[in-house]
Write an enzyme that holds these catalytic residues in place. Sequence first.
Site, short mmCIF file in Angstrom:
data_model
loop_
_atom_site.label_atom_id
_atom_site.label_comp_id
_atom_site.label_asym_id
_atom_site.label_seq_id
_atom_site.Cartn_x
_atom_site.Cartn_y
_atom_site.Cartn_z
N CYS A 283 42.13 10.43 15.45
CA CYS A 283 43.56 10.20 15.27
C CYS A 283 44.15 9.42 16.45
O CYS A 283 44.42 9.99 17.50
CB CYS A 283 44.26 11.56 15.11
SG CYS A 283 46.04 11.41 14.92
N CYS B 238 47.63 10.59 17.56
CA CYS B 238 47.67 11.86 18.31
C CYS B 238 47.18 11.64 19.74
O CYS B 238 47.72 12.19 20.68
CB CYS B 238 46.78 12.92 17.68
SG CYS B 238 46.81 13.01 15.91
N ASP B 239 46.11 10.86 19.89
CA ASP B 239 45.40 10.82 21.18
C ASP B 239 45.47 9.49 21.91
O ASP B 239 45.04 9.40 23.07
CB ASP B 239 43.91 11.18 20.96
CG ASP B 239 43.76 12.57 20.37
OD1 ASP B 239 44.63 13.42 20.65
OD2 ASP B 239 42.79 12.81 19.64
#
Length: 300
Positions: free
Chosen positions: A132, A135-136
Amino acid sequence: MKETKVFIVGSGPSGITAAIYLKRAGIPFILCEKSMVGGKVALTAKVDNYPGFTSIDGVELALNLQEQLKQNEIKVTYDTIQSIHKENELFYLEGNKDQYIAKYVILATGTKEKGLGLDNEEKFYGKGISFCAICDGALYKNKDVALVGGGNSALEEALYLANIVNKVYLIHRRDEFRGDLTLVNKVKDKDNIILYTPYIINKLSGTNHLEEIQIVSNEEVESLSVSALFIYIGYIPTLEMLKEDILLDNGYAVVDENMMTSLPNLYAIGDVRKKNLRQIVTAINDGAIASYAIGKRENE
Ligand SMILES: Cc1cc2nc3c(=O)[nH]c(=O)nc-3n(C[C@H](O)[C@H](O)[C@H](O)COP(=O)(O)OP(=O)(O)OC[C@H]3O[C@@H](n4cnc5c(N)ncnc54)[C@H](O)[C@@H]3O)c2cc1C
């Protein structure tokens, strides 16, 4: 034990649409989610192909969906469904927190990411390997990262990462990308996306965190120092909770034109079902059709 008419497993765009249509038809239901309302939409950087929005951040679209649930007075039940079985015309669902009984079940569980299947891979999950970018990605600001995959998701997320990190090594096993031409051209125009095609990754190394990947093309072997590897090589349908046999195609649920599976009163919508195009527009289409069909049957 909670009883309802329709139990929707999953609150991605397909499950949310099914819930909105059931609510408006006055049919009792439970909308159940194990993690985040919005499903994969909340994990998408930018959505540029959803009519009505020229371009919208995935997170913003997910928040809009959440707001629409609120406005329709639809509550989300947070639970992870572990098993579903059918007995005497009723479905029994076992969650981590509760048990449920329903006449109809709508599976809106989407898909899970495929890994590369390499030695050491799991050791680096959360320690350099991510599924992701949204997200990261921020964790790797100004660093060099790799991304593997050749479809739309891979290309979109490579573009997203390119605005945060120093360099994105985009690795794809074929010469041609599967994604839309517009995206392919955008990726090719981006100075800090370096293409490695046709290459495969054959080794991951690092002590406590991923530090290096080895890539191979024919006889050529190269090592790339990276702080992270983002994997976008495909998905597996999330159906493991279903303890009944249904007709599958390549693991995906086969449905009729009303989204019903081969097991009566069990519906499958969105990415989890067999279809040619897995997108938000097709997911919401399925949700509307399933709930409409259930409403019609209840009123017969
Ligand atoms: C990186 C990326 C970028 C994308 N970009 C676009 C784009 O630009 N445009 C576009 O149209 N589409 C895009 N897509 C595809 C789109 O996100 C999906 O087609 C869509 O989200 C499918 O919706 P769904 O409701 O079927 O499943 P999902 O969105 O996957 O939702 C499934 C939900 O079910 C829940 N769930 C699963 N198992 C259980 C369980 N046992 N119990 C309870 N809940 C459970 C999950 O937590 C999840 O919330 C993208 C996808 C990815 C991964």
